[in-house]
Design a protein around this motif. Structure first.
Motif, short mmCIF file in Angstrom:
data_model
loop_
_atom_site.label_atom_id
_atom_site.label_comp_id
_atom_site.label_asym_id
_atom_site.label_seq_id
_atom_site.Cartn_x
_atom_site.Cartn_y
_atom_site.Cartn_z
N THR A 77 -9.17 -4.18 -7.46
CA THR A 77 -8.65 -3.07 -6.66
C THR A 77 -7.40 -3.49 -5.90
O THR A 77 -6.41 -2.76 -5.86
CB THR A 77 -9.73 -2.55 -5.69
N ILE A 78 -7.43 -4.69 -5.31
CA ILE A 78 -6.24 -5.20 -4.62
C ILE A 78 -5.12 -5.42 -5.64
O ILE A 78 -3.96 -5.11 -5.38
CB ILE A 78 -6.55 -6.50 -3.85
N CYS A 79 -5.47 -5.93 -6.81
CA CYS A 79 -4.49 -6.13 -7.87
C CYS A 79 -3.82 -4.81 -8.24
O CYS A 79 -2.60 -4.74 -8.38
CB CYS A 79 -5.15 -6.77 -9.09
N TYR A 80 -4.62 -3.75 -8.40
CA TYR A 80 -4.02 -2.46 -8.77
C TYR A 80 -3.10 -1.94 -7.66
O TYR A 80 -2.02 -1.42 -7.95
CB TYR A 80 -5.09 -1.42 -9.13
N ALA A 81 -3.50 -2.14 -6.41
CA ALA A 81 -2.62 -1.74 -5.29
C ALA A 81 -1.32 -2.54 -5.34
O ALA A 81 -0.23 -2.00 -5.08
CB ALA A 81 -3.34 -1.95 -3.96
N HIS A 82 -1.41 -3.82 -5.69
CA HIS A 82 -0.22 -4.67 -5.84
C HIS A 82 0.65 -4.13 -6.98
O HIS A 82 1.88 -4.08 -6.87
CB HIS A 82 -0.66 -6.11 -6.11
N MET A 83 0.02 -3.74 -8.07
CA MET A 83 0.76 -3.19 -9.21
C MET A 83 1.49 -1.90 -8.82
O MET A 83 2.63 -1.67 -9.23
CB MET A 83 -0.19 -2.92 -10.38
N GLN A 84 0.84 -1.06 -8.00
CA GLN A 84 1.47 0.17 -7.54
C GLN A 84 2.64 -0.16 -6.61
O GLN A 84 3.72 0.41 -6.74
CB GLN A 84 0.45 1.04 -6.80
N ALA A 85 2.40 -1.07 -5.67
CA ALA A 85 3.42 -1.41 -4.68
C ALA A 85 4.66 -2.00 -5.33
O ALA A 85 5.78 -1.76 -4.88
CB ALA A 85 2.85 -2.39 -3.66
#
Length: 190
Positions: free
Chosen positions: A166-174
């Motif tokens: 989930t943190i990884c996906y937020a990083h991908m979005q950011a």
């Protein structure tokens, strides 16, 4: 004459800091290792908290973590950990502070292995290009994907902490690996 209404993703609301972040950063591709490292620290700090909580502390994080200079952070020692634990401008969670330092050391190893952290991370993307999604509402935006699962799994294997899927996906979005601006948002096709 009336100005046309600017349409944005609903998550940024009316907060000027959130609006600026939405308009200028979120979903825009990042290939600069220093910025990728900055988001690695910030996303790890955000775990369990709201993004606006971290965004409001971003300047403090920049100062506390040596301008997000990965080599300097990797050299932090126990005295630096204690200094950070006294810094009211950041989230004073010992596990998160220690993981930021450990992750800096691992970040450098990835740079040495792949030439840059950007090359490593973007290597997970089809054709090394951002994915532009076409969601109509925030409810359609996932919290994780098969790609974030794969990146997170590989990074965990390398020893990274506070970088679950989930943190990884937020990083991908950011960092613009995915563009999840909803259809109708001024940044969707930008």
């Amino acid at each position: 004459m009336l100005q046309p209404e600017i349409k944005r993703c609903g998550w940024c609301g009316n907060d000027p800091l959130y609006i600026k972040y939405h308009d200028e950063e979120w979903g825009k591709p990042v290939y600069d290792d220093q910025i990728l490292f900055e988001f690695l620290i910030l996303e790890g700090a955000q775990a369990g908290l709201s993004w606006i909580t971290i965004l409001k502390r971003r300047a403090h994080y920049r100062k506390a973590f040596a301008g997000f200079d990965v080599a300097r952070v990797a050299a932090f020692d126990e005295a630096d950990v204690e200094r950070l634990m006294q810094d009211t401008g950041i989230i004073r969670n010992r596990l998160k502070v220690n993981s930021a330092i450990s992750n800096a050391r691992l970040f450098i190893r990835v740079q040495q292995e792949f030439g840059s952290f950007a090359d490593y991370l973007w290597g997970f993307m089809p054709d090394r290009k951002p994915l532009v999604n076409h969601f109509r509402s925030l409810a359609e935006v996932p919290a994780r994907t098969a790609i974030s699962d794969a990146i997170s799994k590989d990074m965990k294997k390398r020893g990274f902490k506070f970088f679950g899927t989930t943190i990884c996906y937020a990083h991908m979005q950011a960092t613009g690996m995915v563009n999840d601006h909803v259809q109708g948002c001024m940044c969707h096709e930008a």
